[in-house]
Design a protein around this motif. Structure first.
Motif, short mmCIF file in Angstrom:
data_model
loop_
_atom_site.label_atom_id
_atom_site.label_comp_id
_atom_site.label_asym_id
_atom_site.label_seq_id
_atom_site.Cartn_x
_atom_site.Cartn_y
_atom_site.Cartn_z
N ARG A 117 18.00 -11.61 -83.35
CA ARG A 117 17.77 -10.29 -83.96
C ARG A 117 16.79 -9.45 -83.14
O ARG A 117 16.94 -8.23 -83.03
N GLU A 118 15.80 -10.10 -82.57
CA GLU A 118 14.84 -9.38 -81.74
C GLU A 118 15.51 -8.85 -80.47
O GLU A 118 15.26 -7.70 -80.05
N ILE A 144 18.64 -8.10 -80.19
CA ILE A 144 19.50 -7.01 -80.63
C ILE A 144 18.69 -5.74 -80.86
O ILE A 144 19.09 -4.65 -80.43
N ARG A 145 17.54 -5.87 -81.50
CA ARG A 145 16.71 -4.70 -81.78
C ARG A 145 16.29 -3.98 -80.50
O ARG A 145 16.25 -2.75 -80.45
N LYS A 146 15.98 -4.73 -79.47
CA LYS A 146 15.56 -4.13 -78.21
C LYS A 146 16.68 -3.29 -77.60
O LYS A 146 16.45 -2.19 -77.09
N VAL A 147 17.90 -3.81 -77.65
CA VAL A 147 19.03 -3.08 -77.09
C VAL A 147 19.36 -1.86 -77.96
O VAL A 147 19.67 -0.78 -77.45
N VAL A 148 19.28 -2.03 -79.28
CA VAL A 148 19.57 -0.93 -80.20
C VAL A 148 18.57 0.22 -79.98
O VAL A 148 18.94 1.39 -80.08
N GLN A 149 17.34 -0.11 -79.67
CA GLN A 149 16.35 0.93 -79.38
C GLN A 149 16.77 1.77 -78.18
O GLN A 149 16.56 2.99 -78.16
N LEU A 150 17.36 1.13 -77.18
CA LEU A 150 17.87 1.87 -76.02
C LEU A 150 19.03 2.78 -76.41
O LEU A 150 19.13 3.92 -75.94
N LEU A 151 19.89 2.28 -77.30
CA LEU A 151 21.01 3.09 -77.79
C LEU A 151 20.48 4.31 -78.55
O LEU A 151 21.00 5.42 -78.40
N GLU A 152 19.47 4.09 -79.37
CA GLU A 152 18.89 5.19 -80.15
C GLU A 152 18.28 6.24 -79.24
O GLU A 152 18.40 7.44 -79.50
N GLN A 153 17.65 5.79 -78.16
CA GLN A 153 17.06 6.72 -77.21
C GLN A 153 18.13 7.58 -76.54
O GLN A 153 17.99 8.80 -76.43
N THR A 154 19.22 6.95 -76.12
CA THR A 154 20.31 7.71 -75.49
C THR A 154 20.97 8.65 -76.49
O THR A 154 21.33 9.78 -76.13
N MET A 203 30.21 -13.20 -81.00
CA MET A 203 31.04 -12.09 -81.44
C MET A 203 31.66 -12.31 -82.82
O MET A 203 31.90 -11.35 -83.57
N GLU A 204 31.89 -13.57 -83.18
CA GLU A 204 32.48 -13.83 -84.49
C GLU A 204 31.49 -13.55 -85.63
O GLU A 204 31.86 -13.54 -86.80
N GLN A 205 30.22 -13.31 -85.25
CA GLN A 205 29.20 -13.02 -86.26
C GLN A 205 28.85 -11.52 -86.28
O GLN A 205 27.74 -11.13 -86.65
N TYR A 206 29.80 -10.70 -85.91
CA TYR A 206 29.60 -9.24 -85.84
C TYR A 206 28.98 -8.70 -87.12
O TYR A 206 27.98 -7.98 -87.09
N TYR A 207 29.57 -9.02 -88.26
CA TYR A 207 29.10 -8.43 -89.51
C TYR A 207 27.78 -9.04 -90.00
O TYR A 207 27.10 -8.45 -90.83
N ARG A 208 27.44 -10.18 -89.48
CA ARG A 208 26.15 -10.77 -89.83
C ARG A 208 25.00 -9.93 -89.29
O ARG A 208 23.93 -9.81 -89.92
N PHE A 209 25.21 -9.33 -88.11
CA PHE A 209 24.16 -8.53 -87.48
C PHE A 209 24.47 -7.03 -87.50
O PHE A 209 23.70 -6.23 -86.97
N HIS A 210 25.56 -6.66 -88.10
CA HIS A 210 26.05 -5.29 -88.11
C HIS A 210 25.01 -4.28 -88.55
O HIS A 210 24.94 -3.15 -88.05
N GLU A 211 24.19 -4.67 -89.50
CA GLU A 211 23.20 -3.74 -90.06
C GLU A 211 22.22 -3.24 -89.00
O GLU A 211 21.68 -2.14 -89.13
#
Length: 227
Positions: free
Chosen positions: A21-22, A24-34, A81-89
């Motif tokens: 999760r950590e 994922i959060r780091k990459v999502v922060q980059l997405l949010e910035q873009t 990848m099979e756990q897409y919805y587990r981390f989708h949020e």
């Protein structure tokens, strides 16, 4: 297995999950910035001279979507990848924002609604769930509804900029969009609440068109075309 061993095993599982999760959060922060950068580029179309800059601003936004695709490619490597919805949020909100931005770009370019497959292509993800990281239908719809709110704002600013034909076209588009959503039986609470906002967008744009009509500007725009 003793109780202590069992809980040690559980702690190992929890630690591994937290690490994922950590990451994922780091990459999502980059997405949010873009996403913020793309929004900043597109916001300029609301300025008085913005309509003349639509082609260049859309081109710049599409360049930034290249960064989005690269970042999402990295995100795909951070979890099974099979756990897409587990981390989708973790990426649901930013993905909906990116859908909105892609839809807004396509509308500015063509004044049409982008289809889900085209959005997935712009973002570098799949449409079919079984193929991996994909664009969920509800995320697509949420992004489209965010775009509707942006278009209601654009309709108001068009009048301020002296463009009286654009609000009429936006009104026709939003009414079609509203008709389409009325066909759906929305059971997702957040999505249904967001759809309720579309009703206010429709009303806001209708008020703009009505104001143009009573001032005689709507008829002038229809007969005179774009100026």
């Amino acid at each position: 297995m003793s109780v202590t061993e069992m809980f040690s095993h559980i702690q190992g599982f929890l630690s591994a999950d937290q690490d994922i999760r950590e990451d994922i959060r780091k990459v999502v922060q980059l997405l949010e910035q873009t996403a913020r950068e793309i929004l900043t580029v597109l916001q300029s179309v609301h300025q008085p001279s913005g309509f003349k800059e639509i082609p260049s601003k859309c081109a710049r936004a599409r360049e930034l979507f290249c960064t989005v695709r690269t970042t999402i490619a990295d995100l795909k490597t951070k979890f099974p990848m099979e756990q897409y919805y587990r981390f989708h949020e973790h990426w649901r909100f930013v993905l909906q924002r990116l859908v909105f931005l892609a839809a807004f770009v396509v509308y500015l370019e063509t004044e049409s609604l982008v289809i889900r497959e085209e959005v997935a292509k712009i973002l570098g993800i799949e449409v079919v769930r079984e193929k991996g990281f994909h664009l969920d239908v509800e995320d697509y719809l949420a992004g489209v509804l965010i775009m509707a709110s942006e278009l209601s704002r654009l309709a108001v600013n068009s009048v301020t900029s002296g463009d009286y034909t654009r609000p009429l076209r936006i009104s026709n588009f939003i009414n079609e969009l509203d008709s389409g959503f009325r066909l759906l039986n929305l059971k997702n609470d957040p999505l249904r609440k967001r759809y309720d906002g579309l009703k206010y967008d429709v009303k806001k744009i209708e008020e703009v068109v009505y104001d143009l009509s009573i001032r005689g500007l709507a008829k002038e725009a229809e007969t005179g075309g774009d100026k």
